[in-house]
Design an enzyme around this catalytic site. Sequence first.
Site, PDB file in Angstrom:
ATOM      1  N   THR A  25      11.763  10.121  35.445  1.00 49.01           N
ATOM      2  CA  THR A  25      11.107   9.382  34.690  1.00 49.01           C
ATOM      3  C   THR A  25      11.687   7.843  35.310  1.00 49.01           C
ATOM      4  O   THR A  25      12.640   7.820  35.682  1.00 49.01           O
ATOM      5  CB  THR A  25      10.977   9.347  33.349  1.00 49.01           C
ATOM      6  N   CYS A  26      11.062   6.753  34.919  1.00 52.18           N
ATOM      7  CA  CYS A  26      11.015   5.510  35.399  1.00 52.18           C
ATOM      8  C   CYS A  26      10.345   4.441  34.656  1.00 52.18           C
ATOM      9  O   CYS A  26      10.053   4.771  33.442  1.00 52.18           O
ATOM     10  CB  CYS A  26      10.956   5.179  36.759  1.00 52.18           C
ATOM     11  N   GLY A  27      10.055   3.318  35.205  1.00 50.44           N
ATOM     12  CA  GLY A  27       9.108   2.411  34.697  1.00 50.44           C
ATOM     13  C   GLY A  27       7.754   2.689  34.452  1.00 50.44           C
ATOM     14  O   GLY A  27       7.166   2.771  33.488  1.00 50.44           O
ATOM     15  N   GLY A  82       6.526   5.451  37.086  1.00 48.81           N
ATOM     16  CA  GLY A  82       6.146   6.623  37.697  1.00 48.81           C
ATOM     17  C   GLY A  82       6.475   6.767  39.231  1.00 48.81           C
ATOM     18  O   GLY A  82       6.076   7.395  40.026  1.00 48.81           O
ATOM     19  N   TRP A 125       7.994   4.890  31.424  1.00 52.07           N
ATOM     20  CA  TRP A 125       8.128   4.123  30.290  1.00 52.07           C
ATOM     21  C   TRP A 125       7.117   3.127  30.132  1.00 52.07           C
ATOM     22  O   TRP A 125       6.618   2.691  28.824  1.00 52.07           O
ATOM     23  CB  TRP A 125       9.440   2.812  30.716  1.00 52.07           C
TER      24      TRP A 125
END
Length: 295
Positions: free
Chosen positions: A250-252, A254, A279
């Site tokens: 996961t990240c901000g 994708g 996120w």
Amino acid sequence: MAQDSSKTDGAKADDPRVLVSTDWLAAHAKDPDLRVIDASWYLPDMGRDAIAEYDAGHIPGARFFDIDEISDQRSELPHMAPPVEKFISRMRAMGVGDGHQVVIYDGHGIFSAPRVWWTFKLMGKMDVAVLDGGLPKWRAEGRPVEDMPPVIRDRHMTVQRQAHLVKDVTQVAHASKLGDWDIVDARAANRYRGEAAEPRPGLRAGHIPGSKNLPHRDLITPEGTLLPPEALRAKFEAAGVDLAKPVITTCGSGVSAAILSLALERIGHRNHSLYDGSWAEWGMYNDLRVATAKP
């Protein structure tokens, strides 16, 4: 043309299903079934225009993949994975189809290209690799670029969507609660810890409860290439990731999560999925728990 890199320490320097070098691409540049894709995409604060840069100069024959346009634009979330029909339509228009070996690069080095690599994998296309070091390395070595659009010939494409490669918010919430998957967050440490405000307005700060933090920049060398497999494995282990378990990246929004997915594939860890909403979705919903300290 495809090769296997199923063993962590024996990963080949060039693996056309994961990662290839500029030397490999130069050697195969004339292959009739090679397709090169420029997947450059930048955050607003980078101050760069991906399409303008592509028009000014790209690797010969490269097609431009617009991450924001080739997406599910029915969603309010940014650049979600495209519907199958849209992906097929856009790839046929780009002259990319069945039987092609695809090599994807970006103008940063390794940043957005893994996202498009993951999108191809999601669609069941296996013969696809990221160019290690991307356009900066290619240019630094004095290799050719051109500003002419490629000649496009329509090519049929069949897709078999690999649903196991993507997770939605409900699945991630269950994984967070049960702990049966390791969730790994690619954002910078200060964002993960909730010490920095999110760049997208309206999002809470922090991270998914139980998730581990491995900033994507930690997987890249100063020269802009992916770390060797042994060093990648060490980074995951130092972040507390249990590589015996399946992993959700996961990240901000994708994009950089796919760098973690690429690194996992590089070390032979096949059981991983990407949280497409990341996120941008989790931080938006007040009924989802947020942690603001290391677990």
